[in-house]
Motif scaffolding. Sequence first.
Motif, PDB file in Angstrom:
ATOM      1  N   THR A  81       0.814  -1.224   0.000  1.00 24.00           N
ATOM      2  CA  THR A  81       0.000   0.000   0.000  1.00 24.00           C
ATOM      3  C   THR A  81       0.846   1.271   0.000  1.00 24.00           C
ATOM      4  OG1 THR A  81      -0.136   0.042   2.412  1.00 24.00           O
ATOM      5  CG2 THR A  81      -1.880  -1.142   1.236  1.00 24.00           C
ATOM      6  N   ALA A  82       2.154   1.117  -0.166  1.00 19.92           N
ATOM      7  CA  ALA A  82       3.065   2.255  -0.012  1.00 19.92           C
ATOM      8  C   ALA A  82       3.339   3.045  -1.287  1.00 19.92           C
ATOM      9  CB  ALA A  82       4.391   1.764   0.585  1.00 19.92           C
ATOM     10  N   ASN A  83       2.787   2.649  -2.426  1.00 15.30           N
ATOM     11  CA  ASN A  83       3.130   3.332  -3.673  1.00 15.30           C
ATOM     12  C   ASN A  83       2.867   4.840  -3.657  1.00 15.30           C
ATOM     13  OD1 ASN A  83       4.310   3.092  -6.302  1.00 15.30           O
ATOM     14  ND2 ASN A  83       2.282   3.622  -7.088  1.00 15.30           N
ATOM     15  N   PRO A  84       1.773   5.336  -3.051  1.00 13.31           N
ATOM     16  CA  PRO A  84       1.570   6.786  -3.048  1.00 13.31           C
ATOM     17  C   PRO A  84       2.706   7.556  -2.368  1.00 13.31           C
ATOM     18  CG  PRO A  84      -0.445   5.676  -2.393  1.00 13.31           C
ATOM     19  CD  PRO A  84       0.639   4.634  -2.442  1.00 13.31           C
ATOM     20  N   GLY A  97      19.260  23.057  -6.560  1.00 10.32           N
ATOM     21  CA  GLY A  97      18.351  24.086  -6.077  1.00 10.32           C
ATOM     22  C   GLY A  97      16.949  24.012  -6.655  1.00 10.32           C
ATOM     23  N   ASN A  98      16.756  23.196  -7.673  1.00 13.88           N
ATOM     24  CA  ASN A  98      15.448  23.086  -8.301  1.00 13.88           C
ATOM     25  C   ASN A  98      14.786  21.732  -8.048  1.00 13.88           C
ATOM     26  OD1 ASN A  98      13.338  24.199  -9.947  1.00 13.88           O
ATOM     27  ND2 ASN A  98      13.990  22.807 -11.581  1.00 13.88           N
ATOM     28  N   ILE A  99      15.456  20.846  -7.341  1.00  9.42           N
ATOM     29  CA  ILE A  99      14.916  19.507  -7.084  1.00  9.42           C
ATOM     30  C   ILE A  99      14.628  19.353  -5.601  1.00  9.42           C
ATOM     31  CG2 ILE A  99      15.361  17.020  -7.175  1.00  9.42           C
ATOM     32  CD1 ILE A  99      15.028  18.304  -9.935  1.00  9.42           C
ATOM     33  N   ALA A 100      13.409  18.944  -5.315  1.00 13.69           N
ATOM     34  CA  ALA A 100      13.012  18.590  -3.955  1.00 13.69           C
ATOM     35  C   ALA A 100      12.479  17.166  -4.009  1.00 13.69           C
ATOM     36  CB  ALA A 100      11.943  19.546  -3.443  1.00 13.69           C
ATOM     37  N   ALA A 101      12.378  16.536  -2.860  1.00 10.06           N
ATOM     38  CA  ALA A 101      11.809  15.189  -2.782  1.00 10.06           C
ATOM     39  C   ALA A 101      10.336  15.317  -2.408  1.00 10.06           C
ATOM     40  CB  ALA A 101      12.555  14.358  -1.747  1.00 10.06           C
ATOM     41  N   ALA A 102       9.486  14.732  -3.229  1.00 11.10           N
ATOM     42  CA  ALA A 102       8.043  14.759  -2.971  1.00 11.10           C
ATOM     43  C   ALA A 102       7.492  13.357  -3.179  1.00 11.10           C
ATOM     44  CB  ALA A 102       7.348  15.730  -3.922  1.00 11.10           C
ATOM     45  N   CYS A 103       6.485  13.018  -2.400  1.00 13.71           N
ATOM     46  CA  CYS A 103       5.863  11.710  -2.603  1.00 13.71           C
ATOM     47  C   CYS A 103       5.165  11.717  -3.961  1.00 13.71           C
ATOM     48  CB  CYS A 103       4.902  11.374  -1.470  1.00 13.71           C
ATOM     49  SG  CYS A 103       3.369  12.314  -1.400  1.00 13.71           S
ATOM     50  N   TRP A 104       4.991  10.533  -4.520  1.00 16.27           N
ATOM     51  CA  TRP A 104       4.393  10.400  -5.837  1.00 16.27           C
ATOM     52  C   TRP A 104       3.019  11.072  -5.898  1.00 16.27           C
ATOM     53  CZ3 TRP A 104      -0.159   8.108  -7.303  1.00 16.27           C
ATOM     54  CH2 TRP A 104      -0.370   8.021  -8.667  1.00 16.27           C
ATOM     55  N   LEU A 105       2.214  10.902  -4.851  1.00 17.31           N
ATOM     56  CA  LEU A 105       0.862  11.454  -4.863  1.00 17.31           C
ATOM     57  C   LEU A 105       0.889  12.977  -4.955  1.00 17.31           C
ATOM     58  CD1 LEU A 105      -2.183  10.533  -4.503  1.00 17.31           C
ATOM     59  CD2 LEU A 105      -1.909  11.426  -2.200  1.00 17.31           C
ATOM     60  N   CYS A 106       1.659  13.632  -4.125  1.00 14.34           N
ATOM     61  CA  CYS A 106       1.728  15.101  -4.145  1.00 14.34           C
ATOM     62  C   CYS A 106       2.292  15.602  -5.472  1.00 14.34           C
ATOM     63  CB  CYS A 106       2.579  15.611  -2.989  1.00 14.34           C
ATOM     64  SG  CYS A 106       1.816  15.426  -1.352  1.00 14.34           S
ATOM     65  N   ASN A 107       3.351  14.979  -5.935  1.00 11.72           N
ATOM     66  CA  ASN A 107       3.995  15.413  -7.171  1.00 11.72           C
ATOM     67  C   ASN A 107       3.035  15.273  -8.354  1.00 11.72           C
ATOM     68  OD1 ASN A 107       5.763  16.010  -9.276  1.00 11.72           O
ATOM     69  ND2 ASN A 107       7.376  14.695  -8.526  1.00 11.72           N
ATOM     70  N   GLY A 163      -8.240  16.000   6.619  1.00  8.67           N
ATOM     71  CA  GLY A 163      -8.251  14.560   6.365  1.00  8.67           C
ATOM     72  C   GLY A 163      -8.664  14.214   4.949  1.00  8.67           C
ATOM     73  N   LYS A 164      -8.413  15.123   4.005  1.00  4.97           N
ATOM     74  CA  LYS A 164      -8.882  14.929   2.633  1.00  4.97           C
ATOM     75  C   LYS A 164      -7.754  14.961   1.613  1.00  4.97           C
ATOM     76  CE  LYS A 164     -13.402  16.821   3.555  1.00  4.97           C
ATOM     77  NZ  LYS A 164     -14.445  17.728   3.108  1.00  4.97           N
ATOM     78  N   TRP A 165      -6.647  14.332   1.921  1.00  8.66           N
ATOM     79  CA  TRP A 165      -5.556  14.324   0.947  1.00  8.66           C
ATOM     80  C   TRP A 165      -5.130  12.902   0.604  1.00  8.66           C
ATOM     81  CZ3 TRP A 165      -4.232  17.475  -2.600  1.00  8.66           C
ATOM     82  CH2 TRP A 165      -3.002  17.335  -3.267  1.00  8.66           C
ATOM     83  N   HIS A 166      -4.584  12.209   1.562  1.00  7.01           N
ATOM     84  CA  HIS A 166      -4.122  10.829   1.343  1.00  7.01           C
ATOM     85  C   HIS A 166      -5.232   9.845   1.666  1.00  7.01           C
ATOM     86  CE1 HIS A 166       0.104  11.446   0.472  1.00  7.01           C
ATOM     87  NE2 HIS A 166       0.199  12.294   1.463  1.00  7.01           N
ATOM     88  N   PRO A 167      -5.145   8.645   1.082  1.00  7.16           N
ATOM     89  CA  PRO A 167      -6.083   7.587   1.471  1.00  7.16           C
ATOM     90  C   PRO A 167      -5.956   7.321   2.976  1.00  7.16           C
ATOM     91  CG  PRO A 167      -4.752   6.912  -0.427  1.00  7.16           C
ATOM     92  CD  PRO A 167      -4.186   8.194   0.074  1.00  7.16           C
ATOM     93  N   PRO A 168      -6.999   6.824   3.615  1.00 11.28           N
ATOM     94  CA  PRO A 168      -6.988   6.631   5.070  1.00 11.28           C
ATOM     95  C   PRO A 168      -5.811   5.806   5.594  1.00 11.28           C
ATOM     96  CG  PRO A 168      -9.181   6.243   4.188  1.00 11.28           C
ATOM     97  CD  PRO A 168      -8.279   6.449   3.016  1.00 11.28           C
TER      98      PRO A 168
END
Length: 115
Positions: A43-46, A66-76, A102-107
């Motif tokens: 269940t970790a793919n997001p 300076g232009n690269i940040a780490a973001a989870c797949w879902l946010c990106n 509570g309205k962004w990621h799956p529960p």
Amino acid sequence: MPKLQRLRTDAFHAQKGRCCYCSLPMWNASPDELKPFGLPARTANPLRCTAEHLVAQQDGGKDVAGNIAAACWLCNSRRHKRKSPPSPEAYRAFVQKRLAKGKWHPPWVAKLRRR
């Protein structure tokens, strides 16, 4: 290691493994990295770490630290699916507001917010 992958990994470590938008833990090399947080690998793919171009490549953004940040797949992916992606700062504020409701990621992912 390709340049973008190295930049993503460097950003991942600099951010202590947390997404630049939602602040949840991410995995970089294997979904098993989230097992200590109680999230099964299946269940970790997001929360897969991606290289987030703060200035999009289509807008002239380069593959530089300076232009690269780490973001989870879902946010990106959600940021860049918009017709006109907001600035990183505006998007982070939007994501944080949605998280508070509570309205962004799956529960099953949202439970990590409490850790």
